[in-house]
Design an enzyme around this catalytic site. Structure first.
Site, PDB file in Angstrom:
ATOM      1  N   ASP A 117       0.865  -1.208  -0.277  1.00 60.86           N
ATOM      2  CA  ASP A 117       0.075  -0.152  -0.119  1.00 60.86           C
ATOM      3  C   ASP A 117       0.807   1.220  -0.099  1.00 60.86           C
ATOM      4  O   ASP A 117       2.132   1.166  -0.233  1.00 60.86           O
ATOM      5  CB  ASP A 117      -0.855  -0.025   1.142  1.00 60.86           C
ATOM      6  CG  ASP A 117      -0.412   0.074   2.453  1.00 60.86           C
ATOM      7  OD1 ASP A 117       0.904   0.205   2.656  1.00 60.86           O
ATOM      8  OD2 ASP A 117      -1.145   0.034   3.544  1.00 60.86           O
ATOM      9  N   HIS A 118       0.284   2.504   0.322  1.00 63.42           N
ATOM     10  CA  HIS A 118       1.139   3.642   0.213  1.00 63.42           C
ATOM     11  C   HIS A 118       2.028   3.586   1.413  1.00 63.42           C
ATOM     12  O   HIS A 118       3.216   4.343   1.221  1.00 63.42           O
ATOM     13  CB  HIS A 118       0.042   4.735   0.322  1.00 63.42           C
ATOM     14  CG  HIS A 118      -0.706   4.803   1.408  1.00 63.42           C
ATOM     15  ND1 HIS A 118      -1.943   4.023   1.687  1.00 63.42           N
ATOM     16  CD2 HIS A 118      -0.526   5.572   2.534  1.00 63.42           C
ATOM     17  CE1 HIS A 118      -2.187   4.380   2.901  1.00 63.42           C
ATOM     18  NE2 HIS A 118      -1.676   5.258   3.580  1.00 63.42           N
TER      19      HIS A 118
ATOM     20  N   CYS B 203       2.997  -3.236   4.022  1.00 65.50           N
ATOM     21  CA  CYS B 203       2.115  -2.389   4.732  1.00 65.50           C
ATOM     22  C   CYS B 203       2.720  -1.645   5.848  1.00 65.50           C
ATOM     23  O   CYS B 203       3.761  -1.708   5.997  1.00 65.50           O
ATOM     24  CB  CYS B 203       0.527  -2.684   4.989  1.00 65.50           C
ATOM     25  SG  CYS B 203       0.464  -3.777   5.984  1.00 65.50           S
ATOM     26  N   GLY B 204       1.806  -1.019   6.630  1.00 59.72           N
ATOM     27  CA  GLY B 204       2.202  -0.282   7.982  1.00 59.72           C
ATOM     28  C   GLY B 204       2.916  -1.192   8.792  1.00 59.72           C
ATOM     29  O   GLY B 204       4.007  -1.335   9.341  1.00 59.72           O
ATOM     30  N   THR B 205       2.063  -2.297   9.080  1.00 57.54           N
ATOM     31  CA  THR B 205       2.634  -3.488  10.142  1.00 57.54           C
ATOM     32  C   THR B 205       2.776  -4.705   9.367  1.00 57.54           C
ATOM     33  O   THR B 205       3.302  -5.566  10.008  1.00 57.54           O
ATOM     34  CB  THR B 205       1.600  -3.697  11.061  1.00 57.54           C
ATOM     35  OG1 THR B 205       0.210  -4.129  10.470  1.00 57.54           O
ATOM     36  CG2 THR B 205       1.259  -2.185  11.843  1.00 57.54           C
ATOM     37  N   GLY B 206       2.073  -4.974   8.364  1.00 57.90           N
ATOM     38  CA  GLY B 206       2.013  -6.207   7.658  1.00 57.90           C
ATOM     39  C   GLY B 206       1.101  -6.954   8.010  1.00 57.90           C
ATOM     40  O   GLY B 206       0.836  -7.879   7.177  1.00 57.90           O
TER      41      GLY B 206
ATOM     42  N   HIS C 141       8.254 -25.058   8.371  1.00 52.61           N
ATOM     43  CA  HIS C 141       7.144 -25.713   8.964  1.00 52.61           C
ATOM     44  C   HIS C 141       5.886 -25.664   8.461  1.00 52.61           C
ATOM     45  O   HIS C 141       4.933 -26.486   8.372  1.00 52.61           O
ATOM     46  CB  HIS C 141       6.968 -25.402  10.423  1.00 52.61           C
ATOM     47  CG  HIS C 141       8.294 -25.799  11.250  1.00 52.61           C
ATOM     48  ND1 HIS C 141       8.361 -25.729  12.721  1.00 52.61           N
ATOM     49  CD2 HIS C 141       9.533 -26.450  10.894  1.00 52.61           C
ATOM     50  CE1 HIS C 141       9.476 -26.220  13.259  1.00 52.61           C
ATOM     51  NE2 HIS C 141      10.055 -26.724  12.050  1.00 52.61           N
TER      52      HIS C 141
ATOM     53  N   ARG D 226       6.648   0.126   9.086  1.00 54.23           N
ATOM     54  CA  ARG D 226       6.656   1.116  10.288  1.00 54.23           C
ATOM     55  C   ARG D 226       7.056   0.224  11.314  1.00 54.23           C
ATOM     56  O   ARG D 226       7.444   0.450  12.582  1.00 54.23           O
ATOM     57  CB  ARG D 226       5.225   1.704  10.572  1.00 54.23           C
ATOM     58  CG  ARG D 226       4.597   2.494   9.757  1.00 54.23           C
ATOM     59  CD  ARG D 226       3.278   3.146   9.868  1.00 54.23           C
ATOM     60  NE  ARG D 226       2.570   4.078   9.070  1.00 54.23           N
ATOM     61  CZ  ARG D 226       1.459   4.425   8.954  1.00 54.23           C
ATOM     62  NH1 ARG D 226       0.626   3.598   9.660  1.00 54.23           N
ATOM     63  NH2 ARG D 226       1.324   5.433   8.064  1.00 54.23           N
TER      64      ARG D 226
ATOM     65  N   ARG E 256       6.228 -34.516   9.114  1.00 53.56           N
ATOM     66  CA  ARG E 256       5.071 -34.285  10.173  1.00 53.56           C
ATOM     67  C   ARG E 256       4.668 -33.079   9.816  1.00 53.56           C
ATOM     68  O   ARG E 256       3.527 -32.872   9.981  1.00 53.56           O
ATOM     69  CB  ARG E 256       5.703 -34.312  11.436  1.00 53.56           C
ATOM     70  CG  ARG E 256       6.410 -33.344  12.028  1.00 53.56           C
ATOM     71  CD  ARG E 256       6.673 -33.307  13.450  1.00 53.56           C
ATOM     72  NE  ARG E 256       7.546 -32.071  13.858  1.00 53.56           N
ATOM     73  CZ  ARG E 256       8.902 -31.887  13.898  1.00 53.56           C
ATOM     74  NH1 ARG E 256       9.541 -32.591  13.203  1.00 53.56           N
ATOM     75  NH2 ARG E 256       9.301 -30.740  14.347  1.00 53.56           N
ATOM     76  N   HIS E 257       5.327 -31.963   9.322  1.00 48.81           N
ATOM     77  CA  HIS E 257       4.739 -30.756   8.824  1.00 48.81           C
ATOM     78  C   HIS E 257       3.851 -30.711   7.682  1.00 48.81           C
ATOM     79  O   HIS E 257       2.801 -29.809   7.453  1.00 48.81           O
ATOM     80  CB  HIS E 257       5.806 -29.827   8.435  1.00 48.81           C
ATOM     81  CG  HIS E 257       7.005 -29.566   9.729  1.00 48.81           C
ATOM     82  ND1 HIS E 257       6.493 -29.184  11.084  1.00 48.81           N
ATOM     83  CD2 HIS E 257       7.981 -29.941   9.785  1.00 48.81           C
ATOM     84  CE1 HIS E 257       7.420 -29.198  11.912  1.00 48.81           C
ATOM     85  NE2 HIS E 257       8.442 -29.624  11.148  1.00 48.81           N
TER      86      HIS E 257
END
Length: 145
Positions: free
Chosen positions: A8-9, A65-68, A98, A109, A132-133
Site C-alpha cells: 500500500d502507500h 504495509c504499515g505493520t504487515g 514448518h 513501520r 510431520r509438517h
C-alpha cells in the site's frame, strides 16, 4: 524463484529497496502496486499478489504495509495462500520450513530496510521440511474447502 510484490502507500518507499535486493539475490520479481505514495487500501494489493501466487503464476509473494498485518490477512482470504507476517528472520525461516508459507509480509513501520532484507533472504533460502509438517499443512488446506 519468480516472485510477486505489492504494497500500500505506507510500504511504497520500502518496496523498491526490496525489489532491488531480491534481484541482487538472483530472483525475478514483478510489482503489482501501489505505484505511488498516494493513500490507498492494502486489501487490493494483498488480494492481487495472493491471486497471482495461488494461480501458479509466481513461486511466492512479498507484501508490505504499515505493520504487515492487514495486508497478510487480506492475502490469507485467497484459497491456497499461507501468508505470514514477520518482524524478524527466525519466524520467516520456520514459517517456510514448518508451514510452507508462500507469501511473506512485513511492516515498513515495524522493520527498517536492512532488517527487511534479512527477513526476505532467510525466507527465500528456507525450504519446506515436509514430514510431520506436511500433514499439518494438508489440514490447513482442507479447511479452505
Amino acid at each position: 524463484m519468480k516472485l510477486a510484490i505489492g504494497s500500500d502507500h505506507v510500504g511504497f518507499e520500502l518496496k523498491p529497496i526490496i525489489i532491488e535486493y531480491v534481484k541482487e539475490l538472483g530472483h525475478e520479481i514483478e510489482d503489482f502496486g501501489s505505484f505511488s505514495a498516494e493513500r490507498t487500501d492494502y486489501p487490493r494489493y494483498g488480494k492481487k499478489v495472493a491471486e497471482e501466487v495461488a494461480a501458479g503464476h509466481f513461486d511466492g509473494g512479498i507484501l508490505i504495509c504499515g505493520t504487515g498485518v492487514g495486508i497478510s490477512i487480506s492475502a490469507n482470504k485467497v484459497n491456497g495462500i499461507r501468508a505470514v507476517v514477520c518482524s524478524e528472520p527466525y519466524s520467516a525461516i520456520l514459517s517456510k520450513e514448518h508451514n510452507n508459507t508462500n507469501i511473506l509480509a512485513f511492516g515498513s513501520r515495524v522493520v527498517g530496510s536492512e532488517l527487511a532484507k534479512m527477513i526476505v533472504k532467510e525466507w527465500l533460502e528456507a525450504t519446506f521440511e515436509g514430514g510431520r509438517h506436511a500433514r499439518r499443512v494438508e489440514m490447513i488446506q482442507q479447511m479452505e474447502h
